[in-house]
Motif scaffolding. Sequence first.
Motif, PDB file in Angstrom:
ATOM      1  N   GLN A 112      -0.889  32.039  21.899  1.00  0.00           N
ATOM      2  CA  GLN A 112      -1.001  33.065  20.863  1.00  0.00           C
ATOM      3  C   GLN A 112      -0.352  32.620  19.553  1.00  0.00           C
ATOM      4  OE1 GLN A 112      -3.125  35.396  21.908  1.00  0.00           O
ATOM      5  NE2 GLN A 112      -2.945  34.269  23.846  1.00  0.00           N
ATOM      6  N   GLU A 119      -5.054  37.971  16.019  1.00  0.00           N
ATOM      7  CA  GLU A 119      -6.122  37.921  17.008  1.00  0.00           C
ATOM      8  C   GLU A 119      -5.611  37.312  18.313  1.00  0.00           C
ATOM      9  OE1 GLU A 119      -9.502  35.939  15.461  1.00  0.00           O
ATOM     10  OE2 GLU A 119      -9.814  37.371  13.815  1.00  0.00           O
ATOM     11  N   THR A 120      -6.202  37.748  19.426  1.00  0.00           N
ATOM     12  CA  THR A 120      -5.798  37.261  20.740  1.00  0.00           C
ATOM     13  C   THR A 120      -6.589  36.010  21.090  1.00  0.00           C
ATOM     14  OG1 THR A 120      -5.281  39.512  21.477  1.00  0.00           O
ATOM     15  CG2 THR A 120      -5.605  37.844  23.180  1.00  0.00           C
TER      16      THR A 120
END
Length: 289
Positions: A112, A119-120
């Motif tokens: 991450q 955003e993932t």
Amino acid sequence: MAISLLIVLIVLGLLHLRPQLARWGGDRPFRQWVRQLGDTSGVGRVVLALLLPLVLCTAVAWLLGRLPLGELWQMLFALAVLLYAFGPREFEADLEAIVQAPDGLQREATAQALTEDGETVAWQAAALGEAVAYAALRRRFGVLFWFFLFGPVGALAYRLGQTLGRDRSLQLDDASALSARHVANALDWLPAQLLTLTLAVVGHWEAVIGAWQRWHAQAATNSWYSVGPGFLGAAARADAISDIEGGDGYAEDRTDPLAELVRLRSALLRALLAWLSVVALIVIGGWVA
């Protein structure tokens, strides 16, 4: 350009030995400046937010050039700015942290850190390849592109433009956030095109160029600033999921995210060497001429 190449080589060497140098300085002064501009919005706020640091950078470089041994001071200043621009974390160190994580859950959590916009990143080969490509663009190749063109001012403009346009923790108003995103996308456009071409040369040409062509065929005319360089993400995904048939008739397994990360890391290193080699040839050509 010879001095710029020397500075880049020194900075890359320093970051290899001390990755924490990419964190030096921090963004606090810039964030405070952006907050002080809260009574403005839209394009005006973005222009003011970027203009003052860039004017200060230009003024400092000019003043240093007037001092005794001015070229040396300017070189050291450019080195410091480039170290800052390669942040907020060293790209290779983030990749190494993923590789060294003990299990899949830890690797996904560590991945991450590749994204700055909240955003993932899914632990899946194509998604991971896309995230790595964008991180490489925004923490290495984009910085190099603008540094080689405009020196420390170019590198600083790119770093601050990306921070302003993609870091949601700045909590900009909607109009300012949209304008900042347009600036960040515009700064990404040219280096992303060159990085995509380089990945095609050092990787799998047909998969990368095919994805690049399909994306551009569907893109709007104003996509160079209205949307991010999605062609780079599409090319990285296509490269990750393509099965490459070997001379023995067997296909290479490209479904393991960790194996894909290691492969793409190697490809990006070759891409970096290709960029530096081109600059070196330009420098040598200038000397010969």
